[in-house]
Design an enzyme around this catalytic site. Sequence first.
Site, PDB file in Angstrom:
ATOM      1  N   HIS A 244     -20.140  -6.441 -56.608  1.00  0.00           N
ATOM      2  CA  HIS A 244     -21.080  -5.728 -57.474  1.00  0.00           C
ATOM      3  C   HIS A 244     -22.516  -5.870 -56.959  1.00  0.00           C
ATOM      4  CE1 HIS A 244     -20.835  -3.269 -61.020  1.00  0.00           C
ATOM      5  NE2 HIS A 244     -21.973  -3.769 -61.470  1.00  0.00           N
ATOM      6  N   ARG A 247     -23.031  -3.079 -54.735  1.00  0.00           N
ATOM      7  CA  ARG A 247     -23.233  -1.848 -55.510  1.00  0.00           C
ATOM      8  C   ARG A 247     -24.687  -1.766 -55.993  1.00  0.00           C
ATOM      9  NH1 ARG A 247     -20.641   2.110 -58.639  1.00  0.00           N
ATOM     10  NH2 ARG A 247     -21.262   2.238 -60.839  1.00  0.00           N
TER      11      ARG A 247
END
Length: 305
Positions: A244, A247
């Site tokens: 993440h 991301r």
Amino acid sequence: MLNELQSDLGAFRHYLRAERGMADNTVQAYGRDLERFARWCALVRYDGYTSPTLKDLARYLAFLHDEQLAVPSIARHLVSLKMFYRFLKLEEKADASAVDLLASPKLWERIPSVLPPNAVDELLKAPQPGDRFFLRDRAILETLYATGCRASEVVGLKVQDVYLDAAFLKCFGKGSKQRVVPLGRPAIAALRAYLADGRAAKPADGPESVFVSKSGRPLDRIFLWGLVKKYCQRAGLPATTSPHTLRHSFATHVLAGGADLRSVQEMLGHASISTTQHYTHVDRDRLKAIHKQFHPRGKPADGAA
């Protein structure tokens, strides 16, 4: 001075609608972010908004942290501010240095859970040719950063959804919504090498997963998290780095480069600024052009459509 700031914010909203042709939802989103900036200016009695310093902007960033905003929201606030200062520059009310400061890596690196581009480069170089699954692991890391996809979306990729010659892939996000995500040259090269020489045969009939184990079985999210942790440790990156984080880093770097919020939200598969978006029919040529222009590793391979 604060009254003048409110006047400039009003003029900025009019500029977005009348001259940039932006939708009301987008204008309202920029407006909400900038109203928070105006509240901070009033709170700290800051009257030098036409000529901010890096220290001033860092103080505002600390305020956003204190407001407990999510990382993408903090990034969006900085982008909104950058758009505002571009407008002030056009109106000759602010110096060009304000726009430059809002693109400064020194400012963006203060956002938590985001790796600066040089740290991402170190992570992407961490898999080495001597590693058993070098081609696969390099392709996974490149795909995570190139697309901003969630871990579940990357492990869920199917071979038939990857279009390397056209420089994009299709993935399925939350709610099984499909979206199209551009790929840059490094990710295309890594995926092409892996699919040609590093991928095990699938164990049974059915859709072929892109990323598989040595026995040909699809990887899962837990494995992917462990893989990222392994290479972060090798690259000397924080132990808190996760899929993440890549991301967040993707979104932050593209926004810092000047991409507009709507396009980044489409690439991430988020809901739109104010309304739910459907991603099945995204204009992939437009998103590819934005990705190529603003992503640090966004230049596609020669000959990609």
